[in-house]
Design an enzyme around this catalytic site. Sequence first.
Site, PDB file in Angstrom:
ATOM      1  N   GLU A 190      -6.169   3.817  -2.453  1.00 42.00           N
ATOM      2  CA  GLU A 190      -6.118   4.958  -1.513  1.00 42.00           C
ATOM      3  C   GLU A 190      -6.119   6.294  -2.243  1.00 42.00           C
ATOM      4  OE1 GLU A 190      -6.792   5.083   1.410  1.00 42.00           O
ATOM      5  OE2 GLU A 190      -6.751   2.932   1.724  1.00 42.00           O
TER       6      GLU A 190
HETATM    7  C1  LIG Z   1      -6.227  -4.467  -4.535  1.00 43.60           C
HETATM    8  C2  LIG Z   1      -7.188  -3.344  -4.286  1.00 43.60           C
HETATM    9  C3  LIG Z   1      -7.566  -3.049  -2.989  1.00 43.60           C
HETATM   10  C4  LIG Z   1      -8.475  -2.029  -2.742  1.00 43.60           C
HETATM   11  N1  LIG Z   1      -8.922  -1.800  -1.458  1.00 43.60           N
HETATM   12  C5  LIG Z   1      -9.952  -0.944  -1.256  1.00 43.60           C
HETATM   13  C6  LIG Z   1     -10.592  -0.849   0.021  1.00 43.60           C
HETATM   14  O1  LIG Z   1     -10.191  -1.512   0.989  1.00 43.60           O
HETATM   15  N2  LIG Z   1     -11.664  -0.017   0.139  1.00 43.60           N
HETATM   16  C7  LIG Z   1     -12.144   0.697  -0.895  1.00 43.60           C
HETATM   17  O2  LIG Z   1     -13.119   1.403  -0.717  1.00 43.60           O
HETATM   18  N3  LIG Z   1     -11.556   0.655  -2.119  1.00 43.60           N
HETATM   19  C8  LIG Z   1     -10.482  -0.158  -2.321  1.00 43.60           C
HETATM   20  N4  LIG Z   1      -9.904  -0.256  -3.562  1.00 43.60           N
HETATM   21  C9  LIG Z   1     -10.380   0.585  -4.637  1.00 43.60           C
HETATM   22  C10 LIG Z   1      -9.390   1.679  -5.002  1.00 43.60           C
HETATM   23  O3  LIG Z   1      -9.307   2.628  -3.975  1.00 43.60           O
HETATM   24  C11 LIG Z   1      -9.823   2.267  -6.351  1.00 43.60           C
HETATM   25  O4  LIG Z   1      -9.519   1.274  -7.326  1.00 43.60           O
HETATM   26  C12 LIG Z   1      -9.152   3.578  -6.659  1.00 43.60           C
HETATM   27  O5  LIG Z   1      -9.601   4.591  -5.805  1.00 43.60           O
HETATM   28  C13 LIG Z   1      -9.401   4.034  -8.103  1.00 43.60           C
HETATM   29  O6  LIG Z   1     -10.748   3.942  -8.439  1.00 43.60           O
HETATM   30  P1  LIG Z   1     -11.168   3.161  -9.773  1.00 43.60           P
HETATM   31  O7  LIG Z   1     -10.519   1.832  -9.733  1.00 43.60           O
HETATM   32  O8  LIG Z   1     -12.630   3.213  -9.898  1.00 43.60           O
HETATM   33  O9  LIG Z   1     -10.485   3.960 -10.929  1.00 43.60           O
HETATM   34  P2  LIG Z   1     -11.094   5.247 -11.670  1.00 43.60           P
HETATM   35  O10 LIG Z   1     -11.578   6.218 -10.670  1.00 43.60           O
HETATM   36  O11 LIG Z   1     -12.029   4.788 -12.725  1.00 43.60           O
HETATM   37  O12 LIG Z   1      -9.774   5.841 -12.337  1.00 43.60           O
HETATM   38  C14 LIG Z   1      -9.239   5.332 -13.572  1.00 43.60           C
HETATM   39  C15 LIG Z   1      -8.128   6.270 -14.018  1.00 43.60           C
HETATM   40  O13 LIG Z   1      -8.660   7.583 -14.191  1.00 43.60           O
HETATM   41  C16 LIG Z   1      -7.937   8.526 -13.433  1.00 43.60           C
HETATM   42  N5  LIG Z   1      -8.857   9.559 -12.921  1.00 43.60           N
HETATM   43  C17 LIG Z   1     -10.075   9.382 -12.377  1.00 43.60           C
HETATM   44  N6  LIG Z   1     -10.584  10.575 -12.011  1.00 43.60           N
HETATM   45  C18 LIG Z   1      -9.675  11.505 -12.300  1.00 43.60           C
HETATM   46  C19 LIG Z   1      -9.597  12.916 -12.134  1.00 43.60           C
HETATM   47  N7  LIG Z   1     -10.569  13.621 -11.567  1.00 43.60           N
HETATM   48  N8  LIG Z   1      -8.472  13.552 -12.565  1.00 43.60           N
HETATM   49  C20 LIG Z   1      -7.460  12.870 -13.130  1.00 43.60           C
HETATM   50  N9  LIG Z   1      -7.479  11.536 -13.305  1.00 43.60           N
HETATM   51  C21 LIG Z   1      -8.562  10.861 -12.884  1.00 43.60           C
HETATM   52  C22 LIG Z   1      -7.310   7.730 -12.309  1.00 43.60           C
HETATM   53  O14 LIG Z   1      -6.144   8.370 -11.796  1.00 43.60           O
HETATM   54  C23 LIG Z   1      -7.007   6.415 -12.989  1.00 43.60           C
HETATM   55  O15 LIG Z   1      -5.776   6.477 -13.650  1.00 43.60           O
HETATM   56  C24 LIG Z   1      -8.966  -1.252  -3.816  1.00 43.60           C
HETATM   57  C25 LIG Z   1      -8.555  -1.544  -5.125  1.00 43.60           C
HETATM   58  C26 LIG Z   1      -7.700  -2.579  -5.366  1.00 43.60           C
HETATM   59  C27 LIG Z   1      -7.333  -2.904  -6.793  1.00 43.60           C
END
Ligand SMILES: Cc1cc2nc3c(=O)[nH]c(=O)nc-3n(C[C@H](O)[C@H](O)[C@H](O)COP(=O)(O)OP(=O)(O)OC[C@H]3O[C@@H](n4cnc5c(N)ncnc54)[C@H](O)[C@@H]3O)c2cc1C
Length: 568
Positions: free
Chosen positions: A423
């Site tokens: 989220e």
């Molecule tokens: C169990 C589970 C359920 C989920 N359910 C859904 C769902 O129903 N629908 C859906 O669409 N998604 C879902 N997700 C996805 C989830 O919303 C994303 O994993 C989350 O938004 C983070 O994206 P990412 O994993 O690509 O991490 P990344 O965006 O790659 O982030 C990696 C790290 O970098 C940091 N970071 C990235 N950008 C910035 C920035 N601009 N400034 C500072 N720090 C930054 C983040 O805080 C994090 O620590 C789910 C994920 C999981 C694991």
Amino acid sequence: MTYRPPIDEILFTLAQVAVPPGSPPPLPAEELAAILEEAGRFCAERIAPLDRTSDLVGARWEDGRVTTPPGFREAYADWIAGGWNAVAQPEAYGGSGLPVSVGTAAMEMFTSSCMALSTLPVLSQGAADAIEAHASEALKALYLPRLVSGEWTGTMNLTEPQAGSDLGLLRTRAEPLGDGRHRITGSKIFITFGAHDLAENIIHLVLARLPDAPAGVKGISLFLVPQRFVAADGTLGAENDLRCAGIEHKLGIRGSPTCTMVFGDGGGAIGWLVGEENKGLACMFTMMNKARLATGLQGVAMAEKATQKAAAYALDRRQGRASGFDGAAPIAAHPDLAKTLARMKALTTAARAIAYAAAAAIDGGASGDARASLLTPVVKAFCTDIGCEVASLGIQVHGGMGFVEETGAAQLLRDIRIAPIYEGTNAIQAIDLVMRKIVREGGAEVARLIAECRADVARAENRVGPSAAILADALTALEAATAHLLSPATGEAAKLLVAQTYLRLFGLALGGALLSRGAAAAGTRQADWTRLARIYAEDIAAEAVGLAGQVLSTRRDPADYRALAGVG
Ligand SMILES: Cc1cc2nc3c(=O)[nH]c(=O)nc-3n(C[C@H](O)[C@H](O)[C@H](O)COP(=O)(O)OP(=O)(O)OC[C@H]3O[C@@H](n4cnc5c(N)ncnc54)[C@H](O)[C@@H]3O)c2cc1C
């Protein structure tokens, strides 16, 4: 230890803490108590027993079909049959139309009972909100009644392998067919309950790009893509061209299937536009804002459960000598352990107060909009961090038994650990708070909030005693940190570096003020509120001044951090 729905705590929080002094409760007291007692009974008896199996068996995927853990089907059927899915949903579509804060209370108890299963109604309710706010009347009439009841469930399809926090990078495509329908092609990952065996139809809300859409977030549109087509009379037809290609193996919430979804590898899934073209992200925010509050609530719910579990264990387990006990004393009698339990309880109570205050702001309608918007990132990030902190302390209280799976204390931490990530990660929430809710909005709403908080602390002074000064200092610290962020002299990199520090400070200061509000209103049944406010001031809010010092420091050089991260 079995979960005990904290009905009295919730009722008091809803009536006396979430709303300013003198405001009416969301419902007449007897009606509210009757609803929550019934919800609590249902959650404790029907949902909580599933939690262990949910973790041990988890969701299973085979040949594109997802099977949920044993017992989910029957419990979910009873949840919707009892009308619990529709508590705070609009009456026009079959919901009960009760205040959001009442739905929040029911969801807290559901989440404590089984967080994995609770992720399903959270998303269905969010999808219903987005459809109600932005879809055409025809789509609303066709999909909302059964989404509101819970007979059909909803999903939120944002994430793609290359597009997580940065949704501007998403590539899923939507091609108009000229008759109001669109052909959707692409893949999404991590989709919660994207496929399952609990409902006849799944209504996917999918972010995709129209041909020639502008790059980045300004070129994203929202589409409703049903798993099965629905005829005008509501009967279910053929399957749409979309499938679940697999589910993730995860640290926690193992009963909640996290699906890879493939749209249109057989020629194109059919979807319908929701809202305006290229305004999809704004429409999705209707869903995401509710989902962010629901995620913050997961922190509250799991902190509550961890606290209950640790408190019960600490009365039972005997080790060492303590005054007042012959022979080995219950570990709860050791000052350090009792202090840990009090910290868990104080953090949980403060987090609940903040989450319910946000829900009450939504119930306030337009007049509560600015408050709800300001509090949303705080609820999401502060309360989920508290959930993790308290669940981790819960393991510590159990000693070695906390680290082995048998007691269930470890599952609580494994389950809640996702909440600061999904989220919108807590880092993204902090950026939202600082850059949009404080800097862009100019600070008027936060100033109003701090003034209310000061009045709460002043009113509680005769109960909280000298410790109230620490809660007042925390508010002064928040005020100073806010002014620093609003100052044109503070550069963007400096703001981004301290965003999470500021959010924690915000949560700590607000939590202290709301505990004071509770202490001031507490009758004999809530004597603990005064103790909690004092302990929170001494052991927790005292951190606020140090955090403000970090925000205010002008000695920090962003280049140091980049160099150490290897991107200098
Ligand atoms: C169990 C589970 C359920 C989920 N359910 C859904 C769902 O129903 N629908 C859906 O669409 N998604 C879902 N997700 C996805 C989830 O919303 C994303 O994993 C989350 O938004 C983070 O994206 P990412 O994993 O690509 O991490 P990344 O965006 O790659 O982030 C990696 C790290 O970098 C940091 N970071 C990235 N950008 C910035 C920035 N601009 N400034 C500072 N720090 C930054 C983040 O805080 C994090 O620590 C789910 C994920 C999981 C694991």
